[in-house]
Design a protein around this motif. Structure first.
Motif, PDB file in Angstrom:
ATOM      1  N   UNK A 193       0.844  -1.200   0.000  1.00  0.00           N
ATOM      2  CA  UNK A 193       0.000   0.000   0.000  1.00  0.00           C
ATOM      3  C   UNK A 193       0.878   1.247   0.000  1.00  0.00           C
ATOM      4  N   UNK A 194       0.509   2.203  -0.841  1.00  0.00           N
ATOM      5  CA  UNK A 194       1.138   3.527  -0.829  1.00  0.00           C
ATOM      6  C   UNK A 194       0.044   4.565  -0.613  1.00  0.00           C
ATOM      7  N   UNK A 195       0.193   5.376   0.432  1.00  0.00           N
ATOM      8  CA  UNK A 195      -0.807   6.392   0.768  1.00  0.00           C
ATOM      9  C   UNK A 195      -0.154   7.762   0.738  1.00  0.00           C
ATOM     10  N   UNK A 196      -0.646   8.626  -0.148  1.00  0.00           N
ATOM     11  CA  UNK A 196      -0.144   9.990  -0.265  1.00  0.00           C
ATOM     12  C   UNK A 196      -1.292  10.966  -0.093  1.00  0.00           C
ATOM     13  N   UNK A 197      -1.184  11.839   0.912  1.00  0.00           N
ATOM     14  CA  UNK A 197      -2.201  12.862   1.185  1.00  0.00           C
ATOM     15  C   UNK A 197      -3.585  12.230   1.345  1.00  0.00           C
ATOM     16  N   UNK A 198      -3.653  11.101   2.036  1.00  0.00           N
ATOM     17  CA  UNK A 198      -4.901  10.341   2.146  1.00  0.00           C
ATOM     18  C   UNK A 198      -5.051   9.777   3.552  1.00  0.00           C
ATOM     19  N   UNK A 199      -6.206   9.161   3.818  1.00  0.00           N
ATOM     20  CA  UNK A 199      -6.484   8.523   5.106  1.00  0.00           C
ATOM     21  C   UNK A 199      -6.462   7.011   4.929  1.00  0.00           C
ATOM     22  N   UNK A 200      -5.718   6.337   5.797  1.00  0.00           N
ATOM     23  CA  UNK A 200      -5.572   4.882   5.707  1.00  0.00           C
ATOM     24  C   UNK A 200      -5.837   4.253   7.063  1.00  0.00           C
ATOM     25  N   UNK A 201      -6.722   3.248   7.090  1.00  0.00           N
ATOM     26  CA  UNK A 201      -7.019   2.478   8.298  1.00  0.00           C
ATOM     27  C   UNK A 201      -6.779   1.006   7.985  1.00  0.00           C
ATOM     28  N   UNK A 202      -6.000   0.337   8.828  1.00  0.00           N
ATOM     29  CA  UNK A 202      -5.770  -1.100   8.658  1.00  0.00           C
ATOM     30  C   UNK A 202      -5.936  -1.770  10.020  1.00  0.00           C
ATOM     31  N   UNK A 203      -6.796  -2.787  10.096  1.00  0.00           N
ATOM     32  CA  UNK A 203      -7.027  -3.502  11.338  1.00  0.00           C
ATOM     33  C   UNK A 203      -7.099  -5.003  11.082  1.00  0.00           C
ATOM     34  N   UNK A 204      -6.548  -5.770  12.024  1.00  0.00           N
ATOM     35  CA  UNK A 204      -6.647  -7.235  11.986  1.00  0.00           C
ATOM     36  C   UNK A 204      -6.249  -7.786  10.619  1.00  0.00           C
ATOM     37  N   UNK A 205      -5.132  -7.316  10.110  1.00  0.00           N
ATOM     38  CA  UNK A 205      -4.686  -7.684   8.770  1.00  0.00           C
ATOM     39  C   UNK A 205      -3.221  -8.100   8.798  1.00  0.00           C
ATOM     40  N   UNK A 231      -3.414  -4.281  15.343  1.00  0.00           N
ATOM     41  CA  UNK A 231      -3.381  -5.738  15.168  1.00  0.00           C
ATOM     42  C   UNK A 231      -2.915  -6.100  13.761  1.00  0.00           C
ATOM     43  N   UNK A 232      -1.698  -5.664  13.442  1.00  0.00           N
ATOM     44  CA  UNK A 232      -1.116  -5.900  12.124  1.00  0.00           C
ATOM     45  C   UNK A 232       0.075  -6.844  12.258  1.00  0.00           C
ATOM     46  N   UNK A 233       0.212  -7.772  11.323  1.00  0.00           N
ATOM     47  CA  UNK A 233       1.350  -8.681  11.275  1.00  0.00           C
ATOM     48  C   UNK A 233       2.159  -8.400  10.009  1.00  0.00           C
ATOM     49  N   UNK A 234       3.471  -8.229  10.172  1.00  0.00           N
ATOM     50  CA  UNK A 234       4.379  -8.138   9.046  1.00  0.00           C
ATOM     51  C   UNK A 234       5.296  -9.356   9.088  1.00  0.00           C
ATOM     52  N   UNK A 235       5.309 -10.123   8.017  1.00  0.00           N
ATOM     53  CA  UNK A 235       6.116 -11.338   7.970  1.00  0.00           C
ATOM     54  C   UNK A 235       6.936 -11.353   6.679  1.00  0.00           C
ATOM     55  N   UNK A 236       8.257 -11.298   6.843  1.00  0.00           N
ATOM     56  CA  UNK A 236       9.175 -11.337   5.704  1.00  0.00           C
ATOM     57  C   UNK A 236       8.854 -10.250   4.673  1.00  0.00           C
ATOM     58  N   UNK A 237       8.582  -9.050   5.161  1.00  0.00           N
ATOM     59  CA  UNK A 237       8.413  -7.903   4.275  1.00  0.00           C
ATOM     60  C   UNK A 237       9.733  -7.146   4.211  1.00  0.00           C
ATOM     61  N   UNK A 238      10.121  -6.688   3.028  1.00  0.00           N
ATOM     62  CA  UNK A 238      11.452  -6.121   2.849  1.00  0.00           C
ATOM     63  C   UNK A 238      11.433  -4.862   1.984  1.00  0.00           C
ATOM     64  N   UNK A 239      12.337  -3.944   2.299  1.00  0.00           N
ATOM     65  CA  UNK A 239      12.616  -2.777   1.461  1.00  0.00           C
ATOM     66  C   UNK A 239      14.126  -2.586   1.437  1.00  0.00           C
ATOM     67  N   UNK A 240      14.656  -2.263   0.293  1.00  0.00           N
ATOM     68  CA  UNK A 240      16.115  -2.203   0.170  1.00  0.00           C
ATOM     69  C   UNK A 240      16.726  -1.006   0.884  1.00  0.00           C
TER      70      UNK A 240
END
Length: 255
Positions: A193-205, A231-240
């Motif tokens: 997800x890329x959010x620019x000048x916006x509203x972002x809600x993420x739950x149980x994801x 309640x967010x899980x990040x698993x093996x997410x990467x950025x250089x």
């Protein structure tokens, strides 16, 4: 004893954390996510719930959708709609949800998508239908006062230059609850997800194996977006470069 390399790594870590703390309100809790590429990654946590943004929209009946063309047509109709997904399918290209002029709320488009399998296909609880980008495209571009609410869905193999699964621009709003992003990739920032000048809600994801060539393997937040995550899980997410899970370049916490 710490090696010189370890000391340098710790110094960079604490500098990054200090920058993160300065960019957030004082009552925001910051927790490091696990399973990333070792770079600084974090989530913002505040108690809240996803409420109805548009009561008149909630009164609309659900429309059952089983193909990409049906969903694309529904998202582009006047005012948007509420769509219950009844089958997994592939995306040949992304769908733009455009509210028109963001200063004119009468042009706004509101889309709700539910991907829960009912009844569940296994005994292990709620199952979700899958959107597959085939490593060719992302799924949604939401812009200009439009809003998107996604419930119980899985996005996999999304690919784009900006926002591997979803891109938010210019006053748009998006909320995701019970959603999984798997193997999505961005060539620049925002693996999922890329959010620019916006509203972002993420739950149980959850974000799994999402990557970005530069910033935000899972999520990239830029140009003063408003954000709530819980309640967010990040698993093996990467950025250089930075933000294996989340990269923030100016954000405010949703009250």
């Amino acid at each position: 004893m710490f090696t010189s390399h370890s000391r340098r790594a710790l110094k960079v870590f604490f500098i990054l954390m200090a920058k993160i703390l300065r960019s957030c309100s004082t009552d925001t809790m910051i927790t490091l996510s696990k399973g990333n590429n070792g770079r600084s990654s974090y989530a913002l946590n505040r108690p809240t719930t996803i409420s109805s943004w548009h009561p008149e929209h909630e009164a609309l009946p659900w429309t059952e959708v089983s193909t990409f063309e049906q969903l694309k047509h529904g998202c582009r109709q006047n005012g948007g709609g509420k769509f219950r997904i009844t089958a997994s399918f592939k995306f040949p290209r992304h769908i733009t949800i455009n509210g028109g002029n963001k200063e004119n709320s009468s042009q706004a488009v509101h889309v709700t998508i539910s991907g829960a399998v009912s009844p569940p296909s296994t005994a292990h609880g709620k199952q979700r239908f899958v959107f597959d980008g085939q490593n060719r495209t992302n799924f949604f571009s939401v812009r200009n006062n439009a809003s998107l609410l996604v419930l119980d869905m899985e996005f996999t193999n999304g690919h784009s230059v900006l926002g591997g699964a979803v891109s938010l621009l210019r006053g748009s709003r998006a909320a995701f609850t019970g959603v999984t992003f798997t193997r999505c990739h961005s060539a620049v920032d925002g693996g999922a997800i890329r959010s620019k000048e916006s509203t972002l809600i993420i739950e149980n994801s959850a974000f799994s194996q999402c990557t970005s060539h530069f910033y935000g393997g899972g999520v990239s937040l830029i140009s003063n977006p408003t954000v709530h995550m819980r309640s967010i899980i990040f698993e093996q997410t990467e950025a250089r470069l930075a933000g294996g899970g989340i990269h923030v370049a100016g954000a405010k916490v949703l009250k």
